[in-house]
Write a protein that holds these residues in place. Sequence first.
Motif: not given
Length: 317
Positions: A65-67, A220-222, A225-229, A299-301
């Motif tokens: 939300x902040x981003x 990913x250029x688009x 923010x990206x997340x890897x589980x 971000x990695x979970x």
Amino acid sequence: MPLSAGTKQRLTPYVNFDRASWGALRLATPLPLTEQELDELRGLNVEISLEEVKVIYLPLSRLLNLYVGATQNLYRATNLFLGKQSEKVPYIIGIAGSVAVGKSTTARLVRALLARWPNHPKVDLVTTDGFLYPNAVLEERGLLSRKGFPESYDVRRLLQFLAAVKSGVDKVEAPVYSHLAYDILSDEVQVINQPDILIVEGLNVLQTYSGERRAQLFVSDFFDFSIYVDAPEHHIRQWYVDRFEALRQTAFQSPTSYFHRYANLTPPEANEVALRIWNSINAVNLIKNIAPTKYRADLILDKGANHAVQQVRLRKL
């Protein structure tokens, strides 16, 4: 002067958080989901509790939300500078990870939580399954057994879709995939109409190499923010086997299911088939194509047993 071994170990592009330290970043963010709503978001055999939502996913929704808010402010500043109102551009979040790791549940949960924030109520979710080539094309190219590998996707069509969305085009169509039919639905599309946020979930969304040649433009250029589980391979393998057995007792029972031939297997037979599929296809794709993209994520979970996130890694700005 060369770096010492201790200094090398401390060098990392990520800030690492355990459950307690990450959960504390929730602050006063309220829990907007009920147990019934969470149950509707859970994937098959994906165990997740409201406590897990509080500790892991509420801080994540607050961060996003902040981003998003910062990006919206930048958008307004750009309009002020240009002296005009440009097209609305969605904030795009990519979510990657292995088959059976729970990334689809993560995507649905992130979508539900982000839609509760007042400054970006319209959140859409697209899975890259819809951009797989139809089975007829995969069969023609000898790729049906490699469905989910990078070469099984119509990457050009996916890039065109993301380019249109990111350009502010309204009513952009995405193809729809049926897990029951195990194929693209030729008579159905998903329409994306200028959302505040678009979540794109898929196995290979952080890929930069197709196996044939290096491209000039990546999916990913688009992403903003990206997340890897992530999870240890032995956990993911067991989750896959458990899910296969659950599907054998449910969706595979339908005569219209592509996998109906597995419906009457005994549990030991189903376990054997699932392990064979995992070891010959999904594990290969994970090790060769998916896992190497992990450190491209913002971000990695890191999950442990029962899909509980044990560590969160946030890329330093």
